[in-house]
Structures are given as structure tokens and as C-alpha cells.
Design a protein around this motif. Structure first.
Motif, PDB file in Angstrom:
ATOM      1  N   MET B   1       8.042  -3.054 -14.496  1.00 26.38           N
ATOM      2  CA  MET B   1       8.627  -4.384 -14.306  1.00 26.38           C
ATOM      3  C   MET B   1       9.444  -4.389 -13.021  1.00 26.38           C
ATOM      4  N   ASP B   2      10.479  -3.493 -12.981  1.00 26.33           N
ATOM      5  CA  ASP B   2      11.288  -3.402 -11.768  1.00 26.33           C
ATOM      6  C   ASP B   2      10.447  -2.866 -10.617  1.00 26.33           C
ATOM      7  N   GLU B   3       9.508  -1.977 -10.972  1.00 23.55           N
ATOM      8  CA  GLU B   3       8.623  -1.424  -9.961  1.00 23.55           C
ATOM      9  C   GLU B   3       7.800  -2.529  -9.312  1.00 23.55           C
ATOM     10  N   ASP B   4       7.308  -3.464 -10.137  1.00 26.14           N
ATOM     11  CA  ASP B   4       6.446  -4.522  -9.621  1.00 26.14           C
ATOM     12  C   ASP B   4       7.189  -5.422  -8.640  1.00 26.14           C
ATOM     13  N   LEU B   5       8.495  -5.540  -8.855  1.00 25.81           N
ATOM     14  CA  LEU B   5       9.303  -6.375  -7.975  1.00 25.81           C
ATOM     15  C   LEU B   5       9.159  -5.909  -6.526  1.00 25.81           C
ATOM     16  N   PHE B   6       8.996  -4.588  -6.362  1.00 20.82           N
ATOM     17  CA  PHE B   6       8.942  -4.013  -5.019  1.00 20.82           C
ATOM     18  C   PHE B   6       7.513  -3.788  -4.529  1.00 20.82           C
ATOM     19  N   ALA B   7       6.542  -4.157  -5.339  1.00 20.28           N
ATOM     20  CA  ALA B   7       5.149  -3.964  -4.948  1.00 20.28           C
ATOM     21  C   ALA B   7       4.700  -5.122  -4.077  1.00 20.28           C
ATOM     22  N   THR B   8       4.823  -4.978  -2.767  1.00 24.27           N
ATOM     23  CA  THR B   8       4.436  -6.068  -1.880  1.00 24.27           C
ATOM     24  C   THR B   8       2.919  -6.137  -1.767  1.00 24.27           C
ATOM     25  N   ALA B   9       2.458  -7.303  -1.366  1.00 19.89           N
ATOM     26  CA  ALA B   9       1.029  -7.597  -1.442  1.00 19.89           C
ATOM     27  C   ALA B   9       0.186  -6.722  -0.526  1.00 19.89           C
ATOM     28  N   ASP B  10       0.768  -6.273   0.584  1.00 18.19           N
ATOM     29  CA  ASP B  10      -0.009  -5.518   1.557  1.00 18.19           C
ATOM     30  C   ASP B  10       0.075  -4.014   1.340  1.00 18.19           C
ATOM     31  N   GLU B  11       0.603  -3.611   0.190  1.00 17.15           N
ATOM     32  CA  GLU B  11       0.894  -2.198  -0.042  1.00 17.15           C
ATOM     33  C   GLU B  11      -0.335  -1.297   0.089  1.00 17.15           C
ATOM     34  N   GLY B  12      -1.483  -1.736  -0.480  1.00 22.26           N
ATOM     35  CA  GLY B  12      -2.684  -0.903  -0.445  1.00 22.26           C
ATOM     36  C   GLY B  12      -3.129  -0.586   0.967  1.00 22.26           C
ATOM     37  N   ALA B  13      -3.212  -1.615   1.787  1.00 23.38           N
ATOM     38  CA  ALA B  13      -3.657  -1.422   3.173  1.00 23.38           C
ATOM     39  C   ALA B  13      -2.654  -0.569   3.938  1.00 23.38           C
ATOM     40  N   GLU B  14      -1.375  -0.811   3.683  1.00 19.31           N
ATOM     41  CA  GLU B  14      -0.347  -0.062   4.392  1.00 19.31           C
ATOM     42  C   GLU B  14      -0.403   1.421   4.008  1.00 19.31           C
ATOM     43  N   LEU B  15      -0.598   1.687   2.721  1.00 21.80           N
ATOM     44  CA  LEU B  15      -0.684   3.080   2.275  1.00 21.80           C
ATOM     45  C   LEU B  15      -1.891   3.791   2.884  1.00 21.80           C
ATOM     46  N   THR B  16      -3.006   3.086   2.957  1.00 22.35           N
ATOM     47  CA  THR B  16      -4.205   3.685   3.554  1.00 22.35           C
ATOM     48  C   THR B  16      -3.914   4.112   4.993  1.00 22.35           C
ATOM     49  N   ALA B  17      -3.247   3.220   5.740  1.00 18.03           N
ATOM     50  CA  ALA B  17      -2.917   3.538   7.135  1.00 18.03           C
ATOM     51  C   ALA B  17      -1.921   4.695   7.207  1.00 18.03           C
ATOM     52  N   LEU B  18      -0.931   4.675   6.312  1.00 19.59           N
ATOM     53  CA  LEU B  18       0.073   5.739   6.307  1.00 19.59           C
ATOM     54  C   LEU B  18      -0.555   7.093   5.992  1.00 19.59           C
ATOM     55  N   ARG B  19      -1.500   7.102   5.031  1.00 14.45           N
ATOM     56  CA  ARG B  19      -2.130   8.358   4.632  1.00 14.45           C
ATOM     57  C   ARG B  19      -2.989   8.918   5.758  1.00 14.45           C
ATOM     58  N   ALA B  20      -3.679   8.034   6.466  1.00 15.09           N
ATOM     59  CA  ALA B  20      -4.495   8.494   7.597  1.00 15.09           C
ATOM     60  C   ALA B  20      -3.592   9.076   8.689  1.00 15.09           C
ATOM     61  N   ALA B  21      -2.480   8.388   8.947  1.00 15.04           N
ATOM     62  CA  ALA B  21      -1.558   8.874   9.975  1.00 15.04           C
ATOM     63  C   ALA B  21      -0.929  10.201   9.557  1.00 15.04           C
ATOM     64  N   LEU B  22      -0.662  10.351   8.257  1.00 20.36           N
ATOM     65  CA  LEU B  22      -0.081  11.603   7.751  1.00 20.36           C
ATOM     66  C   LEU B  22      -1.018  12.780   8.026  1.00 20.36           C
ATOM     67  N   ALA B  23      -2.318  12.586   7.779  1.00 22.83           N
ATOM     68  CA  ALA B  23      -3.290  13.655   8.025  1.00 22.83           C
ATOM     69  C   ALA B  23      -3.261  14.071   9.491  1.00 22.83           C
ATOM     70  N   GLY B  24      -3.180  13.092  10.391  1.00 27.34           N
ATOM     71  CA  GLY B  24      -3.130  13.393  11.817  1.00 27.34           C
ATOM     72  C   GLY B  24      -1.867  14.140  12.199  1.00 27.34           C
ATOM     73  N   ARG B  25      -0.740  13.685  11.668  1.00 30.41           N
ATOM     74  CA  ARG B  25       0.531  14.349  11.989  1.00 30.41           C
ATOM     75  C   ARG B  25       0.574  15.754  11.395  1.00 30.41           C
ATOM     76  N   ALA B  26       0.028  15.901  10.180  1.00 31.31           N
ATOM     77  CA  ALA B  26      -0.008  17.222   9.543  1.00 31.31           C
ATOM     78  C   ALA B  26      -0.829  18.199  10.382  1.00 31.31           C
ATOM     79  N   ASP B  27      -1.953  17.723  10.890  1.00 29.43           N
ATOM     80  CA  ASP B  27      -2.817  18.566  11.722  1.00 29.43           C
ATOM     81  C   ASP B  27      -2.070  18.984  12.989  1.00 29.43           C
ATOM     82  N   ALA B  28      -1.412  18.004  13.633  1.00 32.61           N
ATOM     83  CA  ALA B  28      -0.686  18.286  14.872  1.00 32.61           C
ATOM     84  C   ALA B  28       0.448  19.281  14.638  1.00 32.61           C
ATOM     85  N   ALA B  29       1.040  19.238  13.433  1.00 32.63           N
ATOM     86  CA  ALA B  29       2.166  20.109  13.110  1.00 32.63           C
ATOM     87  C   ALA B  29       1.701  21.469  12.566  1.00 32.63           C
TER      88      ALA B  29
END
Lengths: 185, 208
Positions: B1-29
């Protein structure tokens, strides 16, 4: 004869030194990101605001990836991630204080690429969250969002578990009041 | 319930982009110990995984990709992330192989999942050219132990790099196709494809 026949069915033996290691039973880190990524993003948004949330999320998971192999088996991975996110949020706040631009400002335009179905609703929510005192924001995020017990929240934000409980309750009440009023208008 | 309050509509797309960027940063590090991706193929979805040294694992769907990733986490490192970039060349070459335009793979391999005689066997297999076959007994001889025919079978059955290390080119002395990690149908398909036959399905019906 039965020896080789059965050994053929088993997966290949682990190389020496790997078996029994602390990290030997850890699942692939991708599964950790898959399971907890969305929750950590919401915690970051609640604690540092939507602008800085992406950076906080990335810093959190990069630090978690670095430390992951030495995480003891059976650890509460979610609480571990929230602890790291908390530290990264403090880092972000300290860095923001040194910058001339206030970190709490709301985005004029939605930051992420792609369509944002309801930016007005999101912006008003973040305005309401940003209006909370920092301790209430954190207690709401760590307890109501991340599900940490008040004692664990207190260990992160300081003070007693009772104070953490009260801050979380006050924060969520204020949020509902603000949010409800704005929503109803 | 409280969790849903913070679930913004673009979350899925944003997470996909964040996860891809994480893989790149992890590789670089230097934190991306095992990168993986999947590719579609005529023998089903294939899992490709690579360390910094090279491709370390190719797995068929029937091996259960999640189970294979769990094994890699236990045997190599739990720092495992979906990171397609590191496997771009391997994925492209596998695609070219199935389209018929590629006869050799030119990607670095990491053989750290195999040791001893099994590793010797894989060395022999890497010398078996496109469109050729050899019996388990012949491979045993080439690997320096003519009596170790069953061990060759084991080495093929546990080959961590099927296709790239062509264990499908090892067949039974009596002409039978023999076992295969990806299933006997997949093995028949690969052998037919490499023999230049267009009737892979028909060949699949031959034999018990």
C-alpha cells in the motif's frame, strides 16, 4: 562399475578451494537486482528525491556488487541493500550541501527518457515527500517502504526504536494529509 | 500500500535503463566477473556467459539457464550480471554459424571450468573442422589415451562450451549419433546442417 556411471550423472566437481567458501551459496547478483531493484529505487526516491535517485541507486548497487562475494550466507539481503542505500544517500546529501544548487528542487521536466504517463501526479508526490523533515523521510522510507523493523531503522538514523517508530508514523500521517488534500482538490 | 504510493509510472523503463548502466559501470570497475546474455537459435535459446578472459559457458535451454547461472555463481563468482555487450561478438558469430556463413568461431574462450583429461579432450575437439566427425574412440586416441573412450563421452557430456567447442562432431563408432547436451535432435540438426543437407528434419527421423 557403478562409480563412474553415477559420477557421470552429477554436475562437475568444484575446483579446490571453492567448496565450502562463504560466498559459495550466493545466487547470481543479477537475481538480487531483479528482486530488490524496484524497492531500492523507491527508497532512494523517497530519501534523496527523484533527481538524485538514479545516482543513489547506481552507487548503491555498485557498492553492493563490490561487497557481495563476502556477504555471509543467509543474510537479509534487503536490509543490507537499504543500509548501503542509506550511506549513499548521506554521501549525496553531503555532496549536495557543497553545491550551490539546492538538491531538493523538483524537476521542471521529467528526468528519465521516454514517456511519463503522469508527471503531474509524480511531481506532487515528491513535493509532499520533500516537505517532510529528513528524519521522517528516512523513517518512512526504511520502515514503510523497505519493511525494516523500527529497531533496525533506529540503528541507521540514530535515536531509539520508539523515536524511529514515531517519526515514521508522523511522516506517513503528514504525507497522507498533504497528499490526500492535494489529491482531493 | 505504502509501497505503491512511491511506484511511479515510469519505474519499469527507468529500472531497465539503470540496470543496463549498472552492467557497464560494473565492467569498467572490474566487478563484472561473469557477464551473460541469451540468443535465439534453431536449437532453442542459448545462454552465453563470459569472464574477462573469454566465453566460459554456452548452455541449452534444457540445461535450465537459471540453474547454469547458479552453478557459475558458485564455481566462478557470484558477481554475475546480464551484460550483453561483452558477448556481442560471440552472439553475432553464433548467429552467422546458424545462417551457414561461419565455419569457425573467433572469440577468446575461458576453459577454467574444465581440467585434466577433460581439458585435453576439449583441445582435440577444437581441432575437429566444420562438417567433419570423429568417433569417441578416435578422440580418445588423439587425446593420448585410446582406452579412455568413456571418459571422452563424459568430457563431451560436460563440455561447458558446446557449439564453440564442437562436441557435436563426436559420434559413435557404429554410426549412431550419440548423446548430446542439447538433445539428440539438436545434434542431428547440427550435423545435417554442417553436411550441407537441407533436410535436417528428415535426418532427424533416422535411427532409433
Amino acid at each position: 562399475m557403478s562409480g563412474p556411471a553415477t559420477s557421470r550423472e552429477r554436475p562437475a566437481a568444484r575446483p579446490p578451494g571453492v567448496e565450502g567458501r562463504t560466498g559459495g551459496d550466493l545466487e547470481p547478483f543479477e537475481a538480487v537486482v531483479e528482486r530488490h531493484g524496484a524497492l531500492v529505487l523507491r527508497v532512494c526516491r523517497a530519501v534523496v528525491g527523484p533527481d538524485a535517485a538514479d545516482d543513489a541507486w547506481s552507487e548503491t548497487f555498485l557498492a553492493a556488487l563490490r561487497a557481495y562475494p563476502s556477504l555471509p550466507t543467509g543474510s537479509d539481503v534487503r536490509a543490507w541493500l537499504v543500509t548501503i542505500a542509506h550511506r549513499k544517500a548521506l554521501d549525496a546529501h553531503r555532496a549536495a550541501r557543497r553545491r550551490p544548487v539546492p538538491a531538493e528542487r523538483l524537476p521542471e521536466v521529467a528526468a528519465p527518457e521516454g514517456p511519463v504517463p503522469d508527471p503531474v501526479r509524480d511531481e506532487r508526490l515528491w513535493a509532499a515527500v520533500a516537505a517532510l523533515p529528513p528524519k521522517q523521510r528516512r523513517c518512512v522510507a526504511y520502515h514503510h517502504l523497505a519493511g525494516l523493523p523500527h529497531a533496525e531503522v533506529a540503528a541507521l538514523v540514530g535515536g531509539t526504536p520508539e523515536a524511529a517508530r514515531r517519526a515514521a508514523a508522523d511522516g506517513i500521517a503528514a504525507l497522507r494529509r498533504t497528499w490526500g488534500r492535494e489529491d482531493g482538490e | 500500500m505504502d509501497e505503491d504510493l512511491f511506484a511511479t509510472a515510469d519505474e519499469g523503463a527507468e529500472l531497465t535503463a539503470l540496470r543496463a548502466a549498472l552492467a557497464g559501470r560494473a565492467d569498467a570497475a572490474g566487478l563484472l566477473d561473469v557477464a551473460y546474455r541469451t540468443v535465439d537459435s534453431p536449437v532453442g535459446p542459448l545462454l552465453l556467459a563470459a569472464t574477462g578472459r573469454g566465453v566460459v559457458r554456452v548452455a541449452f535451454a534444457r540445461e535450465d539457464h537459471d540453474a547454469v547461472l547458479a552453478q557459475l555463481a558458485a564455481r566462478l563468482s557470484p558477481r554475475v550480471l546480464r551484460a550483453p555487450d561483452r558477448l556481442e561478438a560471440a552472439a553475432r558469430q553464433v548467429g552467422e554459424y546458424f545462417e551457414g556463413g561461419r565455419r569457425d568461431f573467433a572469440v577468446p574462450l575461458d576453459l577454467s571450468l574444465v581440467s585434466g583429461f577433460r581439458r585435453d579432450v576439449l583441445g582435440v575437439l577444437r581441432g575437429l573442422g566444420y562438417g567433419t566427425t570423429a568417433s569417441y574412440a578416435r578422440v580418445a586416441g588423439l587425446a593420448g589415451n585410446p582406452r579412455a573412450v568413456r571418459a571422452v563421452g563424459t568430457a563431451c557430456a560436460r563440455n561447458p562450451l558446446p557449439l564453440l567447442v564442437p562436441c557435436h562432431r563426436v559420434v559413435r563408432s557404429d554410426g549412431g549419433t550419440g548423446e548430446y547436451l542439447g538433445g539428440t535432435d539438436a545434434k542431428r540438426l547440427l550435423l545435417a546442417m554442417e553436411a550441407g543437407s537441407t533436410s535436417a528434419g528428415e535426418r532427424g527421423m533416422v535411427g532409433p
